[in-house]
Design a protein around this motif. Structure first.
Motif, mmCIF file in Angstrom:
data_model
loop_
_atom_site.group_PDB
_atom_site.id
_atom_site.type_symbol
_atom_site.label_atom_id
_atom_site.label_comp_id
_atom_site.label_asym_id
_atom_site.label_seq_id
_atom_site.Cartn_x
_atom_site.Cartn_y
_atom_site.Cartn_z
ATOM 1 N N THR A 10 72.675 62.385 57.749
ATOM 2 C CA THR A 10 72.118 63.515 58.262
ATOM 3 C C THR A 10 71.984 63.776 59.569
ATOM 4 O O THR A 10 71.797 64.691 60.129
ATOM 5 N N LEU A 11 71.639 62.394 60.218
ATOM 6 C CA LEU A 11 71.406 62.521 61.660
ATOM 7 C C LEU A 11 72.634 62.686 62.517
ATOM 8 O O LEU A 11 72.683 63.096 63.724
ATOM 9 N N LYS A 12 73.891 62.709 61.869
ATOM 10 C CA LYS A 12 75.103 63.416 62.602
ATOM 11 C C LYS A 12 75.336 64.690 62.156
ATOM 12 O O LYS A 12 76.446 65.205 62.827
ATOM 13 N N ASN A 13 74.457 65.132 61.208
ATOM 14 C CA ASN A 13 74.762 66.661 61.018
ATOM 15 C C ASN A 13 73.582 67.533 61.086
ATOM 16 O O ASN A 13 73.288 67.850 62.160
ATOM 17 N N GLN A 14 72.696 67.890 60.101
ATOM 18 C CA GLN A 14 71.703 68.685 60.124
ATOM 19 C C GLN A 14 70.709 68.240 61.095
ATOM 20 O O GLN A 14 69.900 69.090 61.680
ATOM 21 N N LYS A 16 70.586 66.533 63.760
ATOM 22 C CA LYS A 16 71.306 65.807 65.079
ATOM 23 C C LYS A 16 70.091 65.630 66.069
ATOM 24 O O LYS A 16 70.040 64.782 67.016
ATOM 25 N N ARG A 17 69.440 66.710 66.032
ATOM 26 C CA ARG A 17 68.297 66.821 67.099
ATOM 27 C C ARG A 17 67.372 65.585 67.220
ATOM 28 O O ARG A 17 66.965 64.970 68.053
ATOM 29 N N ASP A 19 68.158 62.662 66.158
ATOM 30 C CA ASP A 19 69.064 61.562 66.535
ATOM 31 C C ASP A 19 69.024 61.695 68.231
ATOM 32 O O ASP A 19 68.798 60.748 68.878
ATOM 33 N N ASP A 20 69.346 62.833 68.555
ATOM 34 C CA ASP A 20 69.609 63.020 70.080
ATOM 35 C C ASP A 20 68.555 62.743 70.978
ATOM 36 O O ASP A 20 68.317 62.025 71.974
ATOM 37 N N GLU A 35 75.064 52.274 68.237
ATOM 38 C CA GLU A 35 75.578 52.462 66.817
ATOM 39 C C GLU A 35 76.556 51.678 66.138
ATOM 40 O O GLU A 35 77.520 51.257 66.660
#
Ligand code: SF4
Ligand code: SF4
Lengths: 257, 127
Positions: A10-14, A16-17, A19-20, A35
């Motif tokens: 999910t942190l690579k998609n929806q 992302k914020r 994670d960033d 990573e």
């Protein structure tokens, strides 16, 4: 310092914020999140049945990689943290699961739960230190903020060992560190309705609304979460003021707009 | 082929229902209580009594949020959530027991849906 990091799907998609902002903030605080290569989805939910083995392998692969690369695995998504930490506990304490997983994986060296799993908030508290965060803050948040813990970080507490499951404080301490005013409300560790929102919307709606009303009643201007599913359920049910905790951290540190 | 019976549910549940003292704290704390035909403490009792057919017919297995609040509150170290999951797993592992189909998913997906939600629901409702 470098730590192995498991982002999750999910942190690579929806999300992302989430994670960033976490990566930028960690870097500013002297921690590099590395990573891990070729990680696989944790499955989102911890499989409780005794004979669930295949559904635990992706977590064990990540844990085993971290074992040989520093010994600590950092998580950020509440669900990944819950799943990986509970699987790790199985590998350390449940012989039948440990043996079956190892027989299947045939690693050079058996994996027996050696890796330490820490959540990003624990990294902030125990490795960086909230005092140091306070010193690094450039733009104090200056708002009344309600911490929303939900379930996954806290329960079951005998395995998660994250905070007091009935009266947690780590997110409130975090809010104070970035210059906000934490406000506590009764429903901060209640369930938002979780994955049931796919099949029973009215149940999730009731649960999420209760949480938002409870936060509003004590004057929370913002509601903080670490979970993309809580974020979604709360947003869907009127929570326009819900934000990821790393968004606020990044703002406070001055690494994002 | 596995033999689906009451012992099967007991075995995969990883919890000892004989320790339950029927205090009801688990059900008192459950956020999905109003949506359940069988309540968390009743799952524990019914498993102890060997009521296989009653358990299998429960609709509550699809209302449990896996929030672990019942497990946290139980003063006897019983895990009602594990019993509910073991019943649901059993229903789904028996033929035609899956609660969602792949075709069900596209119409309910919206722009904001997190991957986590789809993966979790799939893990919970399909075997
Ligand atoms: S895990 Fe399920 S049964 Fe237990 S308190 Fe949560 S919703 Fe209720
Ligand atoms: S809280 Fe524990 S002891 Fe009490 S009824 Fe529920 S399972 Fe039984």
């Amino acid at each position: 310092m470098k730590i192995c990091y498991y982002p999750g799907c999910t942190l690579k998609n929806q999300a992302k914020r989430l994670d960033d902002c976490a990566r930028l903030s960690a870097e500013a605080l002297g921690v590099t999140m590395e990573e891990i290569p070729e990680w696989q989805c944790c499955g989102g939910v911890y499989p409780m049945a005794k004979d669930e083995i295949a559904t635990k392998l992706s977590s064990v692969r990540a844990l085993d990689y971290a074992k040989h690369h520093g010994g600590t695995l950092l998580t950020l998504c509440s669900a990944c943290h819950n799943v990986i930490k509970r699987v790790n506990n199985d590998m350390a304490t449940e012989k039948s699961i440990r043996d079956k997983v190892n027989n299947y994986m045939r690693l050079d060296e058996r994996y027996e739960g050696e890796t330490k799993v820490i959540h990003y908030l624990e990294m902030l508290k125990d490795i960086v230190g909230f005092d140091n965060i306070k010193k690094a803050v450039k733009n104090p948040v200056n708002k009344k903020i309600g911490a929303y813990y939900g379930c996954l970080l806290l329960r079951p507490s005998n395995v998660m060992a994250f905070d007091n499951p009935e009266n947690p404080t780590i997110l409130e301490d975090f809010i104070s560190a970035i210059g906000g005013t934490p406000v506590k409300y009764p429903f901060r560790n209640e369930c938002c309705g979780a994955y049931v929102s796919l099949t029973n919307k009215s149940l999730t709606e009731q649960k999420s609304k209760k949480i938002l009303e409870s936060a509003a009643a004590v004057g929370a201007e913002l509601v903080l979460t670490a979970c993309p599913l809580c974020y979604y359920n709360l947003k869907k049910n009127g929570g326009d003021n819900v934000v990821y905790f790393t968004e606020l951290l990044a703002k406070a540190l001055g690494v994002t707009e | 082929m596995e033999n689906f019976d009451i012992e099967y549910i007991k075995e995969i549940s990883r919890t000892d229902v004989r320790k339950c003292m029927k205090c009801g704290k688990c059900s008192g704390r459950c956020p999905a209580f109003n949506d359940m035909d069988i309540k968390p403490h009743q799952f524990v009792t019914l498993l102890g009594q060997g009521k296989f057919d009653v358990l299998l017919k429960s609709k509550a297995i699809f209302s449990c949020l896996s929030c672990m609040a019942c497990v946290e509150r139980c003063p006897r170290g019983v895990a009602p959530a594990n019993v509910i999951e073991a019943v649901r797993d059993t229903v789904e592992r028996m033929q035609n027991g899956n609660a969602i189909k792949a075709e069900d998913i596209p119409p309910i997906v919206d722009d904001l849906i997190p991957q986590q939600l789809l993966v979790s629901a799939y893990r919970k409702y399909r075997k």
